[in-house]
Write a protein that holds these residues in place. Structure first.
Motif, PDB file in Angstrom:
ATOM      1  N   ARG A  33       0.828  -1.205   0.000  1.00 46.70           N
ATOM      2  CA  ARG A  33       0.000   0.000   0.000  1.00 46.70           C
ATOM      3  C   ARG A  33       0.865   1.259   0.000  1.00 46.70           C
ATOM      4  O   ARG A  33       0.530   2.251  -0.649  1.00 46.70           O
ATOM      5  CB  ARG A  33      -0.942  -0.010   1.214  1.00 46.70           C
ATOM      6  N   SER A  37       1.021   4.084  -2.953  1.00 46.82           N
ATOM      7  CA  SER A  37       0.878   5.528  -2.727  1.00 46.82           C
ATOM      8  C   SER A  37       1.965   6.304  -3.458  1.00 46.82           C
ATOM      9  O   SER A  37       1.711   7.365  -4.033  1.00 46.82           O
ATOM     10  CB  SER A  37       0.939   5.831  -1.224  1.00 46.82           C
ATOM     11  N   THR A  40       1.071   6.281  -7.077  1.00 43.83           N
ATOM     12  CA  THR A  40      -0.006   7.242  -7.311  1.00 43.83           C
ATOM     13  C   THR A  40       0.542   8.657  -7.419  1.00 43.83           C
ATOM     14  O   THR A  40       0.124   9.455  -8.269  1.00 43.83           O
ATOM     15  CB  THR A  40      -1.044   7.155  -6.178  1.00 43.83           C
ATOM     16  N   SER A  41       1.511   8.984  -6.565  1.00 48.52           N
ATOM     17  CA  SER A  41       2.146  10.295  -6.610  1.00 48.52           C
ATOM     18  C   SER A  41       2.850  10.516  -7.945  1.00 48.52           C
ATOM     19  O   SER A  41       2.765  11.607  -8.541  1.00 48.52           O
ATOM     20  CB  SER A  41       3.144  10.439  -5.459  1.00 48.52           C
TER      21      SER A  41
END
Length: 241
Positions: A33, A37, A40-41
């Motif tokens: 996870r 993240s 995603t950034s």
């Protein structure tokens, strides 16, 4: 001082092993996870660069290759120059920037990147060039942001282990351990991150969307195709040519 018997020690060891077995998957998911993240950034910065490129080029989206770029992978060079111009080409080719997903398999590599001096990690995300346009290559189609009404729908880049995704390969993904080049990579706890034309990032799982074997015919919903291949689903995009 009490001494443990051999049986007691074995029981303690067994309990520790059981607890470790129970906790390890949870820890691995938690670690993934965190990596997701970070991914995603990265993709959010891709989305920002897409808008910056369009603003500077009369609304044109980052194409497979632009007129001022002789690289085989023109879109990657255009993205670097737009998003992170301070990053050297050497570091970019090594995947040491926003083009490097922390969960990208460092071994798996497609022939497209192997032949051009790019490390596998440098191609962590594939361009959906049938959405953004081929530009100065192939059918020479240039797409503008104004060609689309529903910017939140269309995918520009998606988790992958190659550099581009299209109608001929979008359905090829890692599914049940299939050992092929992952055009779409479900690397984040069986999910693939994608950035859309409006800059938002979505996480998509194979249970609903990604059973793309047999060109998606195994999945009647086929939602992913509707976001990657506008030529197939244009009823709500009359501006597309």
């Amino acid at each position: 001082m009490k001494r443990f018997t051999l049986i007691e020690l074995l029981v303690v060891i067994a309990i520790i092993a059981i607890l470790a077995g129970l906790l390890l998957p949870t820890l691995q998911k938690a670690r993934e996870r965190g990596r997701s993240s970070s991914c995603t950034s990265n993709l959010r910065q891709y989305g920002t660069a897409l808008q910056q490129y369009a603003d500077a080029n009369d609304g044109v989206l980052i194409p497979q290759r632009d007129c001022n770029n002789t690289y085989v992978h023109g879109w990657s060079a255009s993205l670097r120059k737009t998003a992170v111009p301070a990053v050297s080409e050497e570091n970019w080719k090594a995947g040491n920037s926003i083009n490097g997903c922390p969960s990208r398999d460092p071994v798996r590599i497609g022939s497209s990147s192997a032949s051009s001096g790019y490390a596998p990690k440098a191609f962590s995300y594939a361009l959906a060039f049938q959405v953004t346009g081929t530009g100065n290559v192939g059918d020479k189609k240039w797409r503008k942001i104004t060609d689309y009404r529903h910017h939140s729908r269309w995918i520009a880049w998606i988790d992958s282990e190659t550099n581009m995704v299209s109608s001929s390969n979008y359905y090829k993904c890692r599914y049940n351990g299939e050992d092929t080049i992952d055009y779409i990579s479900l690397r984040h706890n069986n999910r693939a991150n994608a950035v859309h034309l409006d800059g938002h990032v979505s996480a998509n799982n194979h249970d609903d969307d990604y059973d793309m074997r047999n060109k998606g015919k195994n999945n009647s919903k086929n939602r992913l195709a509707r976001m990657l291949v506008p030529g197939w689903h244009l009823k709500d995009e009359p501006g597309y040519r």
